[in-house]
Every structure is written in structure tokens, then in C-alpha cells.
Design a protein around this motif. Structure first.
Motif, PDB file in Angstrom:
ATOM      1  N   ARG A 177     -93.037 -22.883  40.661  1.00 28.38           N
ATOM      2  CA  ARG A 177     -93.897 -22.876  39.371  1.00 28.38           C
ATOM      3  C   ARG A 177     -94.647 -21.645  39.078  1.00 28.38           C
ATOM      4  N   ALA A 234     -93.562 -18.378  36.914  1.00 27.94           N
ATOM      5  CA  ALA A 234     -94.393 -17.967  35.797  1.00 27.94           C
ATOM      6  C   ALA A 234     -94.590 -16.327  35.901  1.00 27.94           C
ATOM      7  N   VAL A 235     -95.005 -15.809  37.311  1.00 26.63           N
ATOM      8  CA  VAL A 235     -95.212 -14.480  37.695  1.00 26.63           C
ATOM      9  C   VAL A 235     -93.943 -13.486  37.249  1.00 26.63           C
ATOM     10  N   ARG A 266     -91.728 -14.311  35.187  1.00 27.13           N
ATOM     11  CA  ARG A 266     -91.458 -14.292  33.598  1.00 27.13           C
ATOM     12  C   ARG A 266     -92.350 -13.173  32.930  1.00 27.13           C
ATOM     13  N   ILE A 267     -93.494 -13.039  33.829  1.00 25.96           N
ATOM     14  CA  ILE A 267     -94.532 -11.866  33.068  1.00 25.96           C
ATOM     15  C   ILE A 267     -93.826 -10.642  33.443  1.00 25.96           C
ATOM     16  N   GLN A 305     -92.366 -12.607  16.893  1.00 22.57           N
ATOM     17  CA  GLN A 305     -93.767 -12.190  16.619  1.00 22.57           C
ATOM     18  C   GLN A 305     -94.320 -11.439  17.809  1.00 22.57           C
ATOM     19  N   ARG A 306     -93.948 -12.034  19.233  1.00 26.82           N
ATOM     20  CA  ARG A 306     -94.303 -11.200  20.323  1.00 26.82           C
ATOM     21  C   ARG A 306     -93.867  -9.887  20.312  1.00 26.82           C
ATOM     22  N   LEU A 307     -92.343  -9.761  20.055  1.00 23.42           N
ATOM     23  CA  LEU A 307     -91.930  -8.457  20.095  1.00 23.42           C
ATOM     24  C   LEU A 307     -92.432  -7.477  19.002  1.00 23.42           C
ATOM     25  N   ARG A 333     -95.573  -7.694  18.162  1.00 22.81           N
ATOM     26  CA  ARG A 333     -96.937  -7.464  18.649  1.00 22.81           C
ATOM     27  C   ARG A 333     -96.760  -6.339  19.831  1.00 22.81           C
ATOM     28  N   ILE A 334     -95.721  -6.503  20.669  1.00 22.55           N
ATOM     29  CA  ILE A 334     -95.472  -5.717  21.818  1.00 22.55           C
ATOM     30  C   ILE A 334     -95.535  -4.066  21.159  1.00 22.55           C
ATOM     31  N   ARG A 393    -100.058 -22.140  22.003  1.00 23.92           N
ATOM     32  CA  ARG A 393    -101.348 -21.248  22.039  1.00 23.92           C
ATOM     33  C   ARG A 393    -102.308 -21.841  22.892  1.00 23.92           C
ATOM     34  N   GLY A 433     -97.843  -8.721  24.156  1.00 25.37           N
ATOM     35  CA  GLY A 433     -97.931  -9.845  23.122  1.00 25.37           C
ATOM     36  C   GLY A 433     -98.286 -11.028  23.284  1.00 25.37           C
ATOM     37  N   GLU A 435    -101.028 -16.530  23.224  1.00 22.07           N
ATOM     38  CA  GLU A 435     -99.756 -16.949  23.035  1.00 22.07           C
ATOM     39  C   GLU A 435     -98.905 -17.016  24.305  1.00 22.07           C
ATOM     40  N   LYS A 472     -95.760 -18.879  27.081  1.00 22.80           N
ATOM     41  CA  LYS A 472     -94.600 -19.706  27.028  1.00 22.80           C
ATOM     42  C   LYS A 472     -94.995 -21.031  27.639  1.00 22.80           C
ATOM     43  N   ASP A 473     -95.907 -21.300  28.495  1.00 17.05           N
ATOM     44  CA  ASP A 473     -96.514 -22.458  28.869  1.00 17.05           C
ATOM     45  C   ASP A 473     -97.856 -22.174  29.932  1.00 17.05           C
ATOM     46  N   ASP A 524     -98.398 -22.576  32.978  1.00 15.71           N
ATOM     47  CA  ASP A 524     -98.121 -21.748  34.283  1.00 15.71           C
ATOM     48  C   ASP A 524     -98.462 -20.439  33.802  1.00 15.71           C
ATOM     49  N   GLU A 525     -97.785 -19.845  32.925  1.00 14.47           N
ATOM     50  CA  GLU A 525     -98.020 -18.441  32.553  1.00 14.47           C
ATOM     51  C   GLU A 525     -99.545 -17.906  32.193  1.00 14.47           C
ATOM     52  N   GLU A 564    -101.442 -17.696  35.344  1.00  7.29           N
ATOM     53  CA  GLU A 564    -101.143 -16.301  35.772  1.00  7.29           C
ATOM     54  C   GLU A 564    -101.923 -15.104  35.115  1.00  7.29           C
ATOM     55  N   TRP A 565    -101.871 -15.105  33.884  1.00  4.77           N
ATOM     56  CA  TRP A 565    -102.659 -14.286  33.136  1.00  4.77           C
ATOM     57  C   TRP A 565    -104.040 -14.153  33.469  1.00  4.77           C
TER      58      TRP A 565
END
Lengths: 420, 143
Positions: free
Chosen positions: A8, A12-13, A15-16, A222-224, A226-227, B2, B41, B86, B88-89, B91-92, B95-96
């Protein structure tokens, strides 16, 4: 797999890092399909190696190095028939010899140029709007094909085909994974903003199906936005778009009743509006206006949304200002839908007859022939003008055209309300 | 989703900030991290808080309200700063947080708490929500 904490963490890493990884690899290989594959390969390597050795200090650089190694292997195995491939392999080999620090520096993309380049490529106007949206969600948002299909109420095969076609179109047109500059930037930015807003709207005002709002698409848009605002803080229309989606998203919770029933703006419980998002939106709008962008189509629409956001109660709404903003928007971005909204604004500012006069001017427009909001607005004007029988007929006509069940139920209730 | 990300206070942070090269460096590092959050974002809001000596508490007991002036004793439980992200979950979010430069000079802790979302409330207060819904429906039928 999802239950294993190490896996997991790795996911998560990944995905970032994924979008930046694909962006860097696409620039390197000039092939977005290959870039996506290589990124996926790097994830598999990480899933094999990290559980034993731990997550590296700079996981992004590690994944990029792993992906590049795969790229070299792949090219070698393809026997390097073309000279160009041999050159790329040599380039990659040289980069591979860099020290860890150098690899890190190479990945360090403080301006976000690579990511921005990928967004511009995915939103290139050679691709149709829906394919652009799907490709952007896949490459930049990291949504799976299944998630995109669910979001667009389509099936996986259709979305996968759409994405494949989009990738082929990019390759065929020789699209560069660079951020366009100067006049080209001005020419291509609208197609990026259009896609972000299309994704937002698909989530905000679901055009078909049983559900009225699909918040995950709103959140992604929204994320896009903001990016983009983070990477292009000097572009007023980017800030205008950000302002627009933040303010509209502030109403998500108030917009659908507990059963998913549509609640119109003037009936919404304003205590449920997200004040943090409103503040973010107003702030972005101020910045857009300070940069001289007040007349941009997105900034104008954000200014309209801001009028509602600023009104504590529906009756405090400054409809004259809204009417004036719609007059301006009608000139900057002429469209039958804007004209319809303009008619609604004028009816609120100057009375139902003003609205009827404007709506009658556009009633014959072909683009609005099957557009439920037109007869719905007409019904509202007629009812307020004291003509309930005509209003009832208009609401019924609107219900027959409604795109989703919730909206239809709402319009039928309004028709029933005209009976006496 | 969030999440609220709390930077927990330390003896140092409770003393307030004094200019030093280390502090300058921390501001630079934190600035870079914040920029990364913006460009991804992720960042919605965030700020640093002054030491608890500037703070006040209001204690509730039945109808009584008692105001207590800071500073407050249990330093480890105090908050020195926060972000709203904001992600995804969880886990993310974790990591941040791991990528955040140490926000303090010594050992420190950052806590991540997910916010309640719309759908969480749907299960908790169905009756009240239904009542609000009915009221709105009535208004719509009339309007």
C-alpha cells in the motif's frame, strides 16, 4: 495486495510520482504509450525490491532510474534497427551513469515543466474533447480505465478505445511533450482549460443517468485546476478557471438533497456552502482581475459565481450585477446557453417580462431545441408573470427533455405546482 | 478526501521563534515542500500557530463558561501548525507527510486526521437530514 502495508505504501508513492514519471519518460521516448508502460514496469520492480530493502530516500528518482533502465533494455532487445533508437539508447546510457545526486537533479523539476508539458500534450486540440478528457484523467489524474468508464457512464472497452485513439493521434501529429511558449501557449491554453472544465461539469451536472452529481470528477478537475494555477500563476484565465471551479464546488454539498434530489441555487441551504472553497475562489478571481483578466470567459463566469457566493441569503443576490456580467459574457463568449442564462438574470433583475422578451429571441435557436433548461426558464417566467396554464405546459415540455431522472422529477413537481 | 495535518508543538516551538540560520533554512525547506504540495494540487489551506502562551481556552460545564489563559502544560498535545490537504486516501497523506522536512529542531510529530465527509453524515443523522429534505421539498413544490 491492498491489505499488505508495504504494498500500500509503494502504491501510494507510485500514485504521487506517476504523472511526473510518465511526463519525464514521454519527453524521453517521445511515445506516451511506451512511457505509461515503462512507468508501470518501474512499479513492478519497486513491488519486488522495496519490501526487502525499504522505500528509498528519493522514491521518485529511484522509479525514474528503474524505468530508464527498462527503456534501454527494451531498445536493445528491439535490435536497434533504426539509428534514432541507437541514439536514444546512448543518451540513456550516459544518463544512467550519472551519480545518484545527478539522477535526483535530473528528476528535480521545480518548475513542473514536464508535468505541464504532459498536460498540454494530453489536451492537444488534434484530439476530440471527450478523448482529451479521458486521456488527461488517465495520464495526469491516474484514474484507471474502469474508474473513467464509471465516471462517464460508459463501458471500459469504449473508454480504452478512446484513449488508444487519442494516443495514436498524438503520435501521428508528432505532438511535443513541451510547454508551448508565447503565441502558441495562448493558442493552446484554451483547449487545456476547456478539458478541465468539461471534467468538472461532467461531475457537477451529470448530463445523464440516475445520479445528479459525481463528486470524484469534480475533485479531479479541482486538483487539475490547482496544479495548473500552481504551475502557471501568471495566466489570468487559469486563475479564472480555478476561481470558477472552487466556487462552484463550494455548493456541492448543498446542491443535492439527501435523496440525491436537485436543489436549485436559490433554494440551497447556504450554511452548507463550503466557505473555505469560496474564499479560495474569490482569492483566485482577485488575482485574475489584478492581472488584467477580468474580461476572460472563465473570469467572467467566476465573477458570476462569486455574486451568488457573496450573498448570505438568496434575496441579497445582486441580480443587476449578474445581468450586467451576462451582457458582457454574451459579447466575449457568444452562445445560446449564455443568452438563456442572461434571460434568467434579466428576469431576476428587471422582472419576468424582461426575461420572456430575451428568451423569445433565442427560442428558435437550433442548438436549444432539445435543451430542457430553456422551457424550464420560460415556465418560471410565465408563472411569475401570472400565466400558470402556459407555465405548466412549459415545465412539462422541459421534463420531457430532461437528461437525468432527478431533474425530470423536479420539473414535473414544478408543473404540478402550477395547477391552481 | 480531506485530511487535517497537525504539526505538534515542542518545548522549542512553545518558546516562540527567534531568528537563526537554522530557522532560515527551515523556512526555505518548508517553502519548497509547500510549493510541491501546491503543484501537486494537494494543499488547500495551512498556517503556523503562535505558542500557547498567546492562546486561551474556554471550559464548558453545564451553563458555566470559564476562560483559561495560556500557556498550557501538556506540550506534546498542543498544535503548532496545520495544513488542510486534499488526497486520495490516508496512504497518500502518510507519504506526503514523510516528505515534509522535520518542522522542529528536535524530535517532533505530525498527526493526520481525516475530515468527516458528506457521506459520513448520511449514516449518522438520517432523521434530521430527512427532515431538512422534506422542508426543502415542500418549498420547491410551492415555488
Amino acid at each position: 495486495m491492498a491489505a499488505d502495508p508495504t504494498h500500500r505504501t509503494i502504491e501510494a508513492v507510485f500514485r504521487i510520482e506517476r504523472a511526473r514519471l510518465i511526463a519525464g519518460l514521454a519527453r524521453l521516448t517521445r511515445d506516451v504509450d511506451r512511457a505509461e508502460e515503462l512507468a508501470q514496469d518501474a512499479l513492478l520492480v519497486a513491488l519486488t525490491e522495496w519490501p526487502a530493502r525499504g522505500v528509498p530516500d528519493n522514491p521518485g528518482a529511484w522509479l525514474m532510474a528503474a524505468a530508464k533502465r527498462r527503456a534501454i533494455d527494451g531498445i536493445r532487445h528491439a535490435q536497434m534497427q533504426s539509428r534514432k533508437h541507437a541514439e536514444i539508447a546512448r543518451e540513456l546510457d550516459e544518463e544512467q551513469d550519472m551519480s545518484a545526486a545527478a539522477v535526483e537533479a535530473a528528476l528535480d523539476d521545480p518548475l513542473g515543466d514536464e508535468l505541464l508539458g504532459l498536460i498540454f500534450a494530453a489536451c492537444h486540440p488534434v484530439i476530440g474533447a471527450e478523448a482529451r478528457a479521458a486521456l488527461t484523467l488517465r495520464l495526469v489524474g491516474g484514474l484507471t480505465v474502469e474508474e473513467i468508464a464509471r465516471a462517464f457512464l460508459s463501458n471500459e472497452a469504449a473508454i480504452a478505445a478512446r484513449i488508444t485513439r487519442a494516443k495514436k493521434a498524438i503520435a501521428k501529429a508528432g505532438v511535443q511533450f513541451e510547454v508551448p511558449r508565447g503565441a502558441e501557449l495562448a493558442a493552446r491554453l484554451p483547449s487545456v482549460l476547456e478539458i478541465v472544465y468539461l471534467i468538472f461539469n461532467e461531475g457537477y451536472a451529470a448530463t445523464a443517468g440516475p445520479s445528479l452529481v459525481r463528486p470524484p470528477l469534480c475533485a479531479e478537475a479541482q486538483r487539475l485546476a490547482r496544479i495548473l494555477a500552481g504551475l502557471m500563476p501568471e495566466q489570468p484565465e487559469v486563475l479564472g478557471l480555478l476561481a470558477l471551479v472552487e466556487i462552484q464546488a463550494s455548493r456541492l454539498a448543498a446542491r443535492a438533497g439527501p435523496d440525491g434530489q436537485f436543489v436549485p441555487l436559490t433554494e440551497q441551504n447556504r450554511a452548507r456552502w463550503d466557505q473555505l472553497l469560496i474564499r479560495r475562489g474569490l482569492n483566485a478571481l482577485e488575482r485574475a482581475e489584478a492581472l488584467g483578466g477580468a474580461d476572460g470567459p472563465y473570469a467572467l463566469q467566476a465573477a458570476l459565481a462569486a455574486c451568488h457566493a457573496r450573498a448570505r441569503r438568496a434575496e441579497d443576490t445582486d441580480w443587476r450585477r449578474i445581468a450586467a456580467l451576462y451582457d458582457r459574457l454574451g459579447q466575449v463568449m457568444p452562445s445560446p446557453v449564455v443568452e438563456l442564462n442572461r434571460a434568467v438574470a434579466h428576469s431576476m433583475a428587471f422582472g419576468p417580462d424582461a426575461g420572456l422578451a430575451l428568451v423569445d429571441q433565442i427560442a428558435g435557436d437550433a442548438a436549444l431545441r432539445h435543451y430542457a433548461p430553456l422551457p424550464a426558464a420560460r415556465g418560471d417566467f410565465l408563472l411569475r408573470a401570472g400565466r400558470p396554464a402556459e407555465a405548466k405546459a412549459a415545465f412539462e415540455a422541459a421534463a420531457a427533455l430532461a437528461g437525468n431522472d432527478r431533474e425530470r422529477e423536479f420539473l414535473l413537481r414544478r408543473a404540478a405546482g402550477c395547477a391552481d | 478526501m480531506r485530511v487535517m495535518v497537525f504539526v505538534k508543538a515542542t518545548e522549542d516551538s512553545e518558546q516562540g521563534m527567534t531568528a537563526s540560520p537554522e530557522l532560515d533554512q527551515m523556512f526555505v525547506d518548508m517553502g519548497k515542500f509547500n510549493e510541491e504540495l501546491v503543484n501537486a494540487g494537494v494543499l488547500v489551506a495551512g498556517d503556523g500557530l503562535k505558542p500557547s502562551s498567546f492562546g486561551k481556552r474556554v471550559a464548558f460545564d453545564g451553563p458555566s463558561r470559564t476562560v483559561i489563559d495560556g500557556p498550557f502544560a501538556e506540550t506534546r498535545e498542543l498544535v503548532a501548525g496545520y495544513w488542510l490537504w486534499e488526497v486520495k486516501d490516508m496512504d497518500e497523506a502518510v507519504e506526503w507527510v514523510k516528505r515534509c522536512p522535520n518542522p522542529m529542531f528536535g524530535p517532533s510529530e505530525i498527526e493526520i486526521r481525516p475530515l468527516y465527509e458528506m457521506e459520513d453524515f448520511a449514516d449518522i443523522i438520517p432523521d434530521e437530514a430527512a427532515a431538512i429534505h422534506d422542508g426543502v421539498g415542500e418549498k420547491l413544490a410551492k415555488g
